[in-house]
Design a protein around this motif. Structure first.
Motif, PDB file in Angstrom:
ATOM      1  N   SER A  58       0.825  -1.208   0.000  1.00 21.69           N
ATOM      2  CA  SER A  58       0.000   0.000   0.000  1.00 21.69           C
ATOM      3  C   SER A  58       0.863   1.262   0.000  1.00 21.69           C
ATOM      4  N   GLU A  59       1.999   1.233   0.706  1.00 14.69           N
ATOM      5  CA  GLU A  59       2.912   2.375   0.726  1.00 14.69           C
ATOM      6  C   GLU A  59       3.634   2.519  -0.616  1.00 14.69           C
ATOM      7  N   LEU A  60       3.922   1.396  -1.253  1.00 14.03           N
ATOM      8  CA  LEU A  60       4.537   1.428  -2.578  1.00 14.03           C
ATOM      9  C   LEU A  60       3.598   2.108  -3.573  1.00 14.03           C
ATOM     10  N   LYS A  61       2.328   1.752  -3.532  1.00 16.52           N
ATOM     11  CA  LYS A  61       1.350   2.373  -4.434  1.00 16.52           C
ATOM     12  C   LYS A  61       1.303   3.884  -4.206  1.00 16.52           C
ATOM     13  N   LYS A  62       1.358   4.304  -2.943  1.00 19.31           N
ATOM     14  CA  LYS A  62       1.341   5.734  -2.634  1.00 19.31           C
ATOM     15  C   LYS A  62       2.580   6.437  -3.199  1.00 19.31           C
ATOM     16  N   ALA A  63       3.743   5.791  -3.059  1.00 20.80           N
ATOM     17  CA  ALA A  63       4.986   6.393  -3.556  1.00 20.80           C
ATOM     18  C   ALA A  63       4.965   6.529  -5.074  1.00 20.80           C
ATOM     19  N   ILE A  64       4.503   5.499  -5.759  1.00 24.18           N
ATOM     20  CA  ILE A  64       4.415   5.547  -7.226  1.00 24.18           C
ATOM     21  C   ILE A  64       3.412   6.612  -7.656  1.00 24.18           C
ATOM     22  N   HIS A  65       2.264   6.647  -6.987  1.00 21.72           N
ATOM     23  CA  HIS A  65       1.249   7.656  -7.303  1.00 21.72           C
ATOM     24  C   HIS A  65       1.813   9.061  -7.106  1.00 21.72           C
ATOM     25  N   LYS A  66       2.527   9.265  -6.020  1.00 25.60           N
ATOM     26  CA  LYS A  66       3.129  10.572  -5.735  1.00 25.60           C
ATOM     27  C   LYS A  66       4.089  10.984  -6.846  1.00 25.60           C
ATOM     28  N   ALA A  67       4.970  10.079  -7.251  1.00 27.38           N
ATOM     29  CA  ALA A  67       5.951  10.388  -8.299  1.00 27.38           C
ATOM     30  C   ALA A  67       5.259  10.686  -9.626  1.00 27.38           C
ATOM     31  N   LEU A  68       4.301   9.862  -9.989  1.00 27.56           N
ATOM     32  CA  LEU A  68       3.607  10.082 -11.259  1.00 27.56           C
ATOM     33  C   LEU A  68       2.788  11.368 -11.231  1.00 27.56           C
ATOM     34  N   SER A  69       2.154  11.646 -10.123  1.00 28.86           N
ATOM     35  CA  SER A  69       1.358  12.876 -10.005  1.00 28.86           C
ATOM     36  C   SER A  69       2.243  14.116 -10.171  1.00 28.86           C
ATOM     37  N   MET A  70       3.406  14.088  -9.554  1.00 27.20           N
ATOM     38  CA  MET A  70       4.305  15.239  -9.651  1.00 27.20           C
ATOM     39  C   MET A  70       4.819  15.435 -11.072  1.00 27.20           C
ATOM     40  N   THR A  71       5.029  14.344 -11.805  1.00 23.55           N
ATOM     41  CA  THR A  71       5.546  14.483 -13.167  1.00 23.55           C
ATOM     42  C   THR A  71       4.470  14.916 -14.146  1.00 23.55           C
ATOM     43  N   LEU A  72       3.201  14.749 -13.787  1.00 23.96           N
ATOM     44  CA  LEU A  72       2.115  15.142 -14.679  1.00 23.96           C
ATOM     45  C   LEU A  72       1.692  16.592 -14.503  1.00 23.96           C
ATOM     46  N   GLU A  73       2.251  17.263 -13.516  1.00 31.25           N
ATOM     47  CA  GLU A  73       1.929  18.669 -13.299  1.00 31.25           C
ATOM     48  C   GLU A  73       2.341  19.495 -14.507  1.00 31.25           C
ATOM     49  N   MET A  74       1.586  20.540 -14.735  1.00 29.23           N
ATOM     50  CA  MET A  74       1.919  21.456 -15.827  1.00 29.23           C
ATOM     51  C   MET A  74       3.311  22.027 -15.572  1.00 29.23           C
ATOM     52  N   GLU A  75       4.091  22.153 -16.618  1.00 29.73           N
ATOM     53  CA  GLU A  75       5.431  22.722 -16.536  1.00 29.73           C
ATOM     54  C   GLU A  75       6.301  22.007 -15.505  1.00 29.73           C
ATOM     55  N   PHE A  76       6.301  20.676 -15.551  1.00 33.26           N
ATOM     56  CA  PHE A  76       7.108  19.877 -14.624  1.00 33.26           C
ATOM     57  C   PHE A  76       8.579  20.246 -14.754  1.00 33.26           C
ATOM     58  N   ILE A  77       9.191  20.496 -13.626  1.00 33.20           N
ATOM     59  CA  ILE A  77      10.628  20.788 -13.564  1.00 33.20           C
ATOM     60  C   ILE A  77      11.270  19.712 -12.705  1.00 33.20           C
ATOM     61  N   ARG A  78      12.402  19.204 -13.146  1.00 34.53           N
ATOM     62  CA  ARG A  78      13.115  18.177 -12.388  1.00 34.53           C
ATOM     63  C   ARG A  78      13.352  18.664 -10.971  1.00 34.53           C
ATOM     64  N   PRO A  79      13.062  17.818  -9.980  1.00 31.82           N
ATOM     65  CA  PRO A  79      13.186  18.257  -8.586  1.00 31.82           C
ATOM     66  C   PRO A  79      14.636  18.471  -8.163  1.00 31.82           C
ATOM     67  N   SER A  80      14.789  19.204  -7.075  1.00 31.95           N
ATOM     68  CA  SER A  80      16.114  19.394  -6.494  1.00 31.95           C
ATOM     69  C   SER A  80      16.595  18.063  -5.921  1.00 31.95           C
ATOM     70  N   LYS A  81      17.868  17.972  -5.625  1.00 33.04           N
ATOM     71  CA  LYS A  81      18.447  16.748  -5.065  1.00 33.04           C
ATOM     72  C   LYS A  81      17.747  16.350  -3.772  1.00 33.04           C
ATOM     73  N   GLU A  82      17.345  17.335  -2.979  1.00 26.63           N
ATOM     74  CA  GLU A  82      16.692  17.066  -1.699  1.00 26.63           C
ATOM     75  C   GLU A  82      15.341  16.371  -1.866  1.00 26.63           C
ATOM     76  N   LYS A  83      14.681  16.570  -3.008  1.00 28.34           N
ATOM     77  CA  LYS A  83      13.362  15.975  -3.247  1.00 28.34           C
ATOM     78  C   LYS A  83      13.414  14.817  -4.237  1.00 28.34           C
ATOM     79  N   PHE A  84      14.617  14.378  -4.592  1.00 27.92           N
ATOM     80  CA  PHE A  84      14.823  13.321  -5.582  1.00 27.92           C
ATOM     81  C   PHE A  84      14.377  11.953  -5.082  1.00 27.92           C
ATOM     82  N   VAL A  85      14.684  11.622  -3.832  1.00 29.31           N
ATOM     83  CA  VAL A  85      14.357  10.308  -3.269  1.00 29.31           C
ATOM     84  C   VAL A  85      12.962  10.356  -2.653  1.00 29.31           C
ATOM     85  N   ILE A  86      12.119   9.415  -3.070  1.00 30.52           N
ATOM     86  CA  ILE A  86      10.778   9.301  -2.510  1.00 30.52           C
ATOM     87  C   ILE A  86      10.753   8.033  -1.662  1.00 30.52           C
ATOM     88  N   SER A  87      10.525   8.212  -0.393  1.00 33.38           N
ATOM     89  CA  SER A  87      10.374   7.054   0.488  1.00 33.38           C
ATOM     90  C   SER A  87       9.210   7.352   1.406  1.00 33.38           C
TER      91      SER A  87
END
Length: 75
Positions: free
Chosen positions: A39-68
């Motif tokens: 269930s936590e894995l699904k949340k992490a994947i959803h979070k990553a995909l949601s962030m990449t689908l935002e309008m004008e997606f910009i690659r995150p800073s190093k501090e926000k690169f790892v999703i756990s």
């Protein structure tokens, strides 16, 4: 060059800071450290995909690169 616009999300059960640093430097967008619970894995994947689908997606800073996802302890 034709794949430069693809979003790269790395999924791994391990966490090696040197590997994570190298992946970030090579251009990956996110690194998901696999949580123990599905269930936590699904949340992490959803979070990553949601962030990449935002309008004008910009690659995150190093501090926000790892999703756990934080592990929840049983009471």
């Amino acid at each position: 060059e034709k794949y430069k616009s693809l979003v790269v999300i790395i999924f791994s059960t391990s966490y090696n800071p040197d590997i994570v640093q190298m992946l970030y430097q090579k251009g990956a967008h996110y690194y998901i450290q696999k949580p123990a619970k599905f269930s936590e894995l699904k949340k992490a994947i959803h979070k990553a995909l949601s962030m990449t689908l935002e309008m004008e997606f910009i690659r995150p800073s190093k501090e926000k690169f790892v999703i756990s996802m934080p592990e929840k302890t049983a009471h």
